[in-house]
Design a protein around this motif. Structure first.
Motif, PDB file in Angstrom:
ATOM      1  N   UNK A   1      43.219  18.500  27.933  1.00  0.00           N
ATOM      2  CA  UNK A   1      44.399  17.631  27.796  1.00  0.00           C
ATOM      3  C   UNK A   1      45.395  18.229  26.811  1.00  0.00           C
ATOM      4  N   UNK A   2      44.909  18.690  25.661  1.00  0.00           N
ATOM      5  CA  UNK A   2      45.807  19.270  24.654  1.00  0.00           C
ATOM      6  C   UNK A   2      46.425  20.567  25.164  1.00  0.00           C
ATOM      7  N   UNK A   3      45.603  21.440  25.732  1.00  0.00           N
ATOM      8  CA  UNK A   3      46.098  22.728  26.212  1.00  0.00           C
ATOM      9  C   UNK A   3      47.103  22.588  27.331  1.00  0.00           C
ATOM     10  N   UNK A   4      46.802  21.712  28.296  1.00  0.00           N
ATOM     11  CA  UNK A   4      47.718  21.542  29.416  1.00  0.00           C
ATOM     12  C   UNK A   4      49.047  20.961  28.942  1.00  0.00           C
ATOM     13  N   UNK A   5      48.993  19.994  28.039  1.00  0.00           N
ATOM     14  CA  UNK A   5      50.224  19.358  27.571  1.00  0.00           C
ATOM     15  C   UNK A   5      51.078  20.288  26.730  1.00  0.00           C
TER      16      UNK A   5
ATOM     17  N   UNK B   1      51.736  23.336  27.615  1.00  0.00           N
ATOM     18  CA  UNK B   1      52.446  24.268  28.493  1.00  0.00           C
ATOM     19  C   UNK B   1      53.952  24.032  28.362  1.00  0.00           C
ATOM     20  N   UNK B   2      54.760  25.087  28.381  1.00  0.00           N
ATOM     21  CA  UNK B   2      56.215  24.938  28.169  1.00  0.00           C
ATOM     22  C   UNK B   2      56.943  24.412  29.401  1.00  0.00           C
TER      23      UNK B   2
ATOM     24  N   UNK C   1      54.743  20.622  25.424  1.00  0.00           N
ATOM     25  CA  UNK C   1      55.233  21.978  25.215  1.00  0.00           C
ATOM     26  C   UNK C   1      56.665  22.143  25.690  1.00  0.00           C
ATOM     27  N   UNK C   2      57.009  21.505  26.808  1.00  0.00           N
ATOM     28  CA  UNK C   2      58.378  21.571  27.311  1.00  0.00           C
ATOM     29  C   UNK C   2      59.359  20.893  26.374  1.00  0.00           C
ATOM     30  N   UNK C   3      58.942  19.786  25.774  1.00  0.00           N
ATOM     31  CA  UNK C   3      59.795  19.094  24.799  1.00  0.00           C
ATOM     32  C   UNK C   3      59.992  19.945  23.547  1.00  0.00           C
ATOM     33  N   UNK C   4      58.939  20.638  23.133  1.00  0.00           N
ATOM     34  CA  UNK C   4      59.048  21.504  21.965  1.00  0.00           C
ATOM     35  C   UNK C   4      60.004  22.660  22.254  1.00  0.00           C
ATOM     36  N   UNK C   5      59.882  23.271  23.438  1.00  0.00           N
ATOM     37  CA  UNK C   5      60.784  24.370  23.813  1.00  0.00           C
ATOM     38  C   UNK C   5      62.234  23.892  23.785  1.00  0.00           C
ATOM     39  N   UNK C   6      62.497  22.721  24.376  1.00  0.00           N
ATOM     40  CA  UNK C   6      63.869  22.220  24.391  1.00  0.00           C
ATOM     41  C   UNK C   6      64.374  21.944  22.979  1.00  0.00           C
TER      42      UNK C   6
ATOM     43  N   UNK D   1      63.655  26.801  33.033  1.00  0.00           N
ATOM     44  CA  UNK D   1      62.365  27.422  32.753  1.00  0.00           C
ATOM     45  C   UNK D   1      61.221  26.572  33.283  1.00  0.00           C
ATOM     46  N   UNK D   2      61.318  25.261  33.090  1.00  0.00           N
ATOM     47  CA  UNK D   2      60.250  24.358  33.541  1.00  0.00           C
ATOM     48  C   UNK D   2      60.098  24.392  35.057  1.00  0.00           C
ATOM     49  N   UNK D   3      61.220  24.386  35.778  1.00  0.00           N
ATOM     50  CA  UNK D   3      61.173  24.422  37.239  1.00  0.00           C
ATOM     51  C   UNK D   3      60.554  25.732  37.726  1.00  0.00           C
ATOM     52  N   UNK D   4      60.918  26.834  37.091  1.00  0.00           N
ATOM     53  CA  UNK D   4      60.369  28.136  37.483  1.00  0.00           C
ATOM     54  C   UNK D   4      58.868  28.200  37.232  1.00  0.00           C
ATOM     55  N   UNK D   5      58.427  27.711  36.073  1.00  0.00           N
ATOM     56  CA  UNK D   5      56.993  27.726  35.758  1.00  0.00           C
ATOM     57  C   UNK D   5      56.211  26.786  36.667  1.00  0.00           C
ATOM     58  N   UNK D   6      56.807  25.639  37.011  1.00  0.00           N
ATOM     59  CA  UNK D   6      56.148  24.707  37.930  1.00  0.00           C
ATOM     60  C   UNK D   6      55.979  25.339  39.301  1.00  0.00           C
ATOM     61  N   UNK D   7      57.031  26.029  39.775  1.00  0.00           N
ATOM     62  CA  UNK D   7      56.959  26.707  41.074  1.00  0.00           C
ATOM     63  C   UNK D   7      55.919  27.818  41.040  1.00  0.00           C
TER      64      UNK D   7
END
Length: 278
Positions: A125-129, A131-132, A138-143, A162-168
């Motif tokens: 849970x911690x590791x997945x959350x 992720x940037x 992680x995405x909120x931290x990056x922003x 970045x989030x859309x690219x990583x999700x794809x």
């Protein structure tokens, strides 16, 4: 029932979580998935506790199998450092629970099997959350980090891209490796980011409204120099989070941020040159 309101906060369980619970019952893993539910809930309580301590208003929390999404009214115009602290609060509680599981494991309070499962659940849970990828922690931290370096609009668009690219990328890798569960999560994250792109004009207006609603003394002041022919909307694209701006219009004088925002939000002067607003 899909919704509760503990402590005045709307708590919803996403359809994905119900699907996972149903599958766990069929596979005889019900207690394991309930434990995962508790881990996710504690993770989100970390976000809520810190957000409320900072004076934010938490309106809704949606729980997913891999974490949750908390909706907070003050999440757009605040200081980026506050955003980072709130984002890290959830994984921090997972670290605490990992420490608890290790203590219980070595003290023979828990069985090896249960301690390993609880430990692995918190790590996952911690590791997945972290992720940037927006809207994960992680995405909120990056922003938030990008908001330190550039205006809010540019930072938000860059983080969503970045989030859309990583999700794809996650979706492509999971499909090629036949990881169905990861593919479902990747589809969800990609859909969320596409939706965020489509809704960003409204999100940006909300950012401007929150800046206008906050008192100038709540912020530090940042100087901003623009040519007089720049439109009010163009100048608004240069505004940053966590600070108030004093706009120097070349050859015309100083323009307070409050005056700029009032012209945008209430006078419909989006295309008016800022030289005329001084």
């Amino acid at each position: 029932m899909n919704e509760w309101r503990p402590f005045g906060i709307r708590l919803r369980i996403h359809l994905l979580f119900w699907i996972v619970i149903g599958m766990s019952i069929l596979l005889g893993k019900f207690w394991e998935i309930i434990t995962l539910f508790v881990i996710v809930l504690i993770h989100e309580m970390g976000h809520i506790a810190v957000a409320r301590e900072l004076g934010w208003t938490v309106t809704e929390v949606e729980l997913l199998p891999f974490g949750g999404v908390a909706t907070m009214e003050e999440a757009y115009a605040v200081d980026p450092l506050d955003e980072i602290v709130v984002a890290l609060a959830g994984p921090f509680l997972n670290v605490i629970m990992i420490a608890v599981s290790l203590v219980c494991w070595y003290a023979d309070i828990w069985t090896d099997e249960w301690a390993r499962f609880f430990l692995a659940g918190n790590v996952a849970v911690a590791g997945f959350n972290l992720l940037p990828i927006w809207p994960l922690d992680g995405g909120r931290i990056v922003q938030a980090v990008l908001c330190w370096c550039m205006p809010y609009r540019r930072a938000a668009i860059a983080s969503l891209t970045l989030s859309a690219m990583l999700s794809a990328l996650m979706l492509g890798v999971s499909v090629l490796s036949l990881q169905t569960n990861v593919a479902v999560v990747a589809v969800y994250l990609l859909a969320v980011n596409i939706q965020a792109f489509l809704r960003f004009p409204y999100q940006f207006i909300r950012f401007l409204m929150e800046k206008y609603a906050r008192q100038p003394e709540e912020y530090g002041v940042r100087a901003l120099t623009v040519p007089p022919e720049s439109t009010a909307m163009e100048v608004s694209h240069l505004l940053r989070r966590g600070c108030s701006h004093l706009v120097y219009v070349q050859g015309s004088g100083l323009l307070a941020e409050e005056r700029l925002l009032h012209a945008l939000l209430f006078e419909n002067k989006h295309d008016t040159a800022v030289g005329q607003l001084v």
